[in-house]
Design a protein around this motif. Structure first.
Motif, mmCIF file in Angstrom:
data_model
loop_
_atom_site.group_PDB
_atom_site.id
_atom_site.type_symbol
_atom_site.label_atom_id
_atom_site.label_comp_id
_atom_site.label_asym_id
_atom_site.label_seq_id
_atom_site.Cartn_x
_atom_site.Cartn_y
_atom_site.Cartn_z
ATOM 1 N N GLN A 215 0.830 -1.195 0.000
ATOM 2 C CA GLN A 215 0.000 0.000 0.000
ATOM 3 C C GLN A 215 0.874 1.258 0.000
ATOM 4 O O GLN A 215 1.866 1.306 0.709
ATOM 5 C CB GLN A 215 -0.862 -0.021 1.261
ATOM 6 C CG GLN A 215 -2.243 0.509 1.015
ATOM 7 C CD GLN A 215 -3.144 0.255 2.208
ATOM 8 O OE1 GLN A 215 -3.070 0.963 3.205
ATOM 9 N NE2 GLN A 215 -3.972 -0.765 2.121
ATOM 10 N N GLY A 216 0.492 2.205 -0.825
ATOM 11 C CA GLY A 216 1.249 3.454 -0.863
ATOM 12 C C GLY A 216 2.423 3.424 -1.819
ATOM 13 O O GLY A 216 3.116 4.433 -1.999
ATOM 14 N N SER A 217 2.668 2.261 -2.451
ATOM 15 C CA SER A 217 3.818 2.173 -3.355
ATOM 16 C C SER A 217 3.563 2.949 -4.651
ATOM 17 O O SER A 217 4.501 3.290 -5.369
ATOM 18 C CB SER A 217 4.125 0.708 -3.676
ATOM 19 O OG SER A 217 2.998 0.104 -4.274
ATOM 20 N N LYS B 164 0.691 1.945 -6.730
ATOM 21 C CA LYS B 164 0.053 0.956 -7.625
ATOM 22 C C LYS B 164 -1.085 1.559 -8.460
ATOM 23 O O LYS B 164 -1.112 1.403 -9.681
ATOM 24 C CB LYS B 164 -0.533 -0.162 -6.765
ATOM 25 C CG LYS B 164 -0.128 -1.515 -7.199
ATOM 26 C CD LYS B 164 -0.587 -2.616 -6.269
ATOM 27 C CE LYS B 164 -0.971 -2.229 -4.875
ATOM 28 N NZ LYS B 164 -2.292 -1.661 -4.717
ATOM 29 N N THR B 165 -2.002 2.212 -7.768
ATOM 30 C CA THR B 165 -3.180 2.727 -8.477
ATOM 31 C C THR B 165 -2.773 3.809 -9.481
ATOM 32 O O THR B 165 -3.230 3.812 -10.623
ATOM 33 C CB THR B 165 -4.205 3.271 -7.448
ATOM 34 O OG1 THR B 165 -4.472 2.218 -6.512
ATOM 35 C CG2 THR B 165 -5.493 3.684 -8.111
ATOM 36 N N THR B 166 -1.893 4.693 -9.051
ATOM 37 C CA THR B 166 -1.387 5.729 -9.965
ATOM 38 C C THR B 166 -0.690 5.082 -11.161
ATOM 39 O O THR B 166 -0.880 5.500 -12.307
ATOM 40 C CB THR B 166 -0.371 6.642 -9.217
ATOM 41 O OG1 THR B 166 -0.892 6.949 -7.929
ATOM 42 C CG2 THR B 166 -0.084 7.889 -9.979
ATOM 43 N N THR B 167 0.108 4.052 -10.883
ATOM 44 C CA THR B 167 0.850 3.392 -11.957
ATOM 45 C C THR B 167 -0.093 2.691 -12.937
ATOM 46 O O THR B 167 0.173 2.649 -14.144
ATOM 47 C CB THR B 167 1.870 2.389 -11.362
ATOM 48 O OG1 THR B 167 2.759 3.110 -10.512
ATOM 49 C CG2 THR B 167 2.667 1.679 -12.444
ATOM 50 N N PHE C 239 10.846 7.868 -8.484
ATOM 51 C CA PHE C 239 12.209 8.040 -8.977
ATOM 52 C C PHE C 239 12.575 9.518 -9.010
ATOM 53 O O PHE C 239 13.740 9.869 -9.122
ATOM 54 C CB PHE C 239 12.296 7.453 -10.392
ATOM 55 C CG PHE C 239 13.562 6.714 -10.671
ATOM 56 C CD1 PHE C 239 13.768 5.457 -10.135
ATOM 57 C CD2 PHE C 239 14.550 7.252 -11.491
ATOM 58 C CE1 PHE C 239 14.935 4.759 -10.392
ATOM 59 C CE2 PHE C 239 15.725 6.563 -11.754
ATOM 60 C CZ PHE C 239 15.911 5.309 -11.199
ATOM 61 N N ASP C 240 11.567 10.360 -8.965
ATOM 62 C CA ASP C 240 11.802 11.802 -8.980
ATOM 63 C C ASP C 240 12.197 12.324 -7.600
ATOM 64 O O ASP C 240 12.630 13.451 -7.453
ATOM 65 C CB ASP C 240 10.510 12.523 -9.418
ATOM 66 C CG ASP C 240 9.290 12.050 -8.623
ATOM 67 O OD1 ASP C 240 9.053 10.834 -8.589
ATOM 68 O OD2 ASP C 240 8.594 12.893 -8.032
ATOM 69 N N SER C 241 12.051 11.457 -6.576
ATOM 70 C CA SER C 241 12.295 11.935 -5.216
ATOM 71 C C SER C 241 13.790 11.919 -4.911
ATOM 72 O O SER C 241 14.583 11.383 -5.676
ATOM 73 C CB SER C 241 11.577 11.020 -4.240
ATOM 74 O OG SER C 241 12.089 9.723 -4.406
ATOM 75 N N GLY D 181 6.874 11.078 -11.094
ATOM 76 C CA GLY D 181 6.041 12.172 -10.597
ATOM 77 C C GLY D 181 4.642 11.668 -10.331
ATOM 78 O O GLY D 181 4.333 10.499 -10.547
ATOM 79 N N GLU D 182 3.795 12.567 -9.851
ATOM 80 C CA GLU D 182 2.443 12.154 -9.465
ATOM 81 C C GLU D 182 1.446 12.211 -10.615
ATOM 82 O O GLU D 182 0.352 11.675 -10.514
ATOM 83 C CB GLU D 182 1.960 13.045 -8.310
ATOM 84 C CG GLU D 182 2.801 12.866 -7.053
ATOM 85 C CD GLU D 182 2.149 13.526 -5.852
ATOM 86 O OE1 GLU D 182 1.194 12.954 -5.321
ATOM 87 O OE2 GLU D 182 2.612 14.612 -5.469
ATOM 88 N N LYS D 183 1.824 12.854 -11.705
ATOM 89 C CA LYS D 183 0.855 13.015 -12.803
ATOM 90 C C LYS D 183 0.793 11.760 -13.678
ATOM 91 O O LYS D 183 1.727 10.956 -13.700
ATOM 92 C CB LYS D 183 1.249 14.231 -13.655
ATOM 93 C CG LYS D 183 1.148 15.554 -12.880
ATOM 94 C CD LYS D 183 1.097 16.756 -13.793
ATOM 95 C CE LYS D 183 2.337 16.940 -14.633
ATOM 96 N NZ LYS D 183 3.549 17.241 -13.850
HETATM 97 P P1 GDP Z 1 -1.216 2.570 -3.865
HETATM 98 O O1 GDP Z 1 -1.677 2.550 -2.446
HETATM 99 O O2 GDP Z 1 -0.061 1.653 -4.080
HETATM 100 O O3 GDP Z 1 -2.304 2.364 -4.862
HETATM 101 O O4 GDP Z 1 -0.572 4.022 -4.099
HETATM 102 P P2 GDP Z 1 -1.126 5.327 -4.849
HETATM 103 O O5 GDP Z 1 -1.191 5.105 -6.323
HETATM 104 O O6 GDP Z 1 -2.355 5.794 -4.173
HETATM 105 O O7 GDP Z 1 0.083 6.325 -4.586
HETATM 106 C C1 GDP Z 1 0.480 6.717 -3.280
HETATM 107 C C2 GDP Z 1 1.064 8.138 -3.350
HETATM 108 O O8 GDP Z 1 2.262 8.140 -4.096
HETATM 109 C C3 GDP Z 1 0.151 9.133 -4.060
HETATM 110 O O9 GDP Z 1 0.215 10.352 -3.371
HETATM 111 C C4 GDP Z 1 0.761 9.250 -5.448
HETATM 112 O O10 GDP Z 1 0.492 10.490 -6.049
HETATM 113 C C5 GDP Z 1 2.226 9.101 -5.133
HETATM 114 N N1 GDP Z 1 3.028 8.597 -6.273
HETATM 115 C C6 GDP Z 1 2.820 7.494 -7.031
HETATM 116 N N2 GDP Z 1 3.794 7.356 -7.958
HETATM 117 C C7 GDP Z 1 4.638 8.409 -7.789
HETATM 118 C C8 GDP Z 1 5.855 8.817 -8.438
HETATM 119 O O11 GDP Z 1 6.377 8.188 -9.374
HETATM 120 N N3 GDP Z 1 6.438 9.966 -7.982
HETATM 121 C C9 GDP Z 1 5.894 10.685 -6.947
HETATM 122 N N4 GDP Z 1 6.538 11.787 -6.556
HETATM 123 N N5 GDP Z 1 4.788 10.316 -6.300
HETATM 124 C C10 GDP Z 1 4.148 9.192 -6.717
#
Ligand code: GDP
Length: 296
Positions: A110-112, A114-117, A250-252, A276-278
């Motif tokens: 969780q928080g990795s 996943k959903t954004t990816t 990777f941007d961090s 990034g987050e977008k």
């Molecule tokens: P999940 O719990 O694995 O589904 O995670 P989320 O997709 O909800 O992402 C958790 C947080 O990480 C969110 O605030 C995203 O915007 C952020 N995030 C995801 N991928 C990246 C990334 O490549 N770079 C940055 N800076 N933030 C990211």
């Protein structure tokens, strides 16, 4: 990312390319500096040991010491080693042709990210002419379904959800038959994460993998977590067998240890990086470009 490793490698390159001859002692000193830089960057200790041993072995041979450009030969060894530890060739997704449904399963803590990816990959594939369907099978975190729906709408990619279901296998099964009736060629399945690797998570994933036989089972790992990302990748690979890794954040300002360790420790290639987050902040992972960036 890699700032500190890069500073050390670039110092070494500067000092060693300036020398007309190189002694085994010069190499020993340079390798010692590299060792500390890698350890400090949270590179897995087994990977550090291997990197150091291989570099010493190759760099103390005649090819370097007797060369007319010993510094350049040594830098070439460092470059090749970095490329090799980062995974050699670029590894793309292995999907079926557009006439057969391909399946990508995303797993991770969780928080990795996943959903954004999931959404990032959908956009990436859409731009390549594929027709993805996002599947919300992360039922552990109620907000994940809404999040995926919002992301899907923002990139104009359909999202399959079934809020009446408690079992992700049932959701996925229905998503499959839904996909067959739609103009869809790639299923991207967002699965549940946990705060840590546990039996229940692995069992659920194993069942999904058995049901779906995905073309790609990708682990989404957070680069900021360093060695933990590597341990997680190892655990997921042993439990369900992953075909690759998407390294997010990777941007961090992370030290880069995960990127340099994952391939050696798990055998699984890094296929993409999140930068990034977008939704368009996803890039293919090119080991040679990263190695060039580290060496400056
Ligand atoms: P999940 O719990 O694995 O589904 O995670 P989320 O997709 O909800 O992402 C958790 C947080 O990480 C969110 O605030 C995203 O915007 C952020 N995030 C995801 N991928 C990246 C990334 O490549 N770079 C940055 N800076 N933030 C990211």
């Amino acid at each position: 990312m890699f700032d500190r490793i890069s500073a050390t490698f670039q110092d070494i390159v500067r000092s060693i390319t300036g020398k007309a001859t190189i002694s085994p002692k010069n190499i020993e000193e340079a390798v010692e500096q590299i060792k500390y830089a890698l350890l400090e960057a949270d590179v897995h200790v087994r990977v550090v040991r291997r990197f150091v041993n291989q570099t010493i072995q190759e760099a103390t041979g005649e090819r370097v010491l007797k060369s007319v450009t010993p510094g350049q030969q040594f830098v070439k060894i460092l470059y090749d080693k970095l490329v090799s530890f980062l995974g050699d060739e670029r590894q793309d997704l292995t999907l079926k042709g557009p006439d057969t449904l391909s399946i990508i399963l995303l797993a991770g803590l969780q928080g990795s990210g996943k959903t954004t990816t999931a959404a990032k990959l959908a956009l990436h594939l859409k731009k390549k002419g594929r027709r993805p369907l996002l599947v919300a099978a992360d039922l552990a975190r109620p907000a994940a379904i809404d999040q995926l729906e919002t992301l899907g709408a923002s990139i104009d990619v359909p999202v399959y959800t079934d809020r009446s279901q408690k079992d992700p296998r049932a959701v996925v099964k229905r998503a499959l038959s839904h996909a067959k009736r739609q103009a869809v060629d790639t299923l991207i399945v967002d699965t549940a994460g946990r705060h840590q690797v546990d039996r229940e998570l692995m069992d659920e994933l194993s069942r999904l993998v058995r049901d779906l036989s995905p073309d790609e089972a990708l682990l989404v790992a957070d680069a900021m977590t360093g060695q933990t990302a590597v341990d997680v990748a190892k655990a997921f690979n042993e439990a369900v067998g992953i075909t690759g890794v998407v390294l997010t954040k990777f941007d961090s300002d992370t030290r880069g240890g995960a990127a340099l360790s994952i391939r050696t420790i798990t055998g699984a290639p890094i296929k993409f990086i999140g930068v990034g987050e977008k939704v368009d902040d996803l890039e293919p992972f090119y080991p040679d470009r990263i190695a060039s960036r580290i060496l400056g």
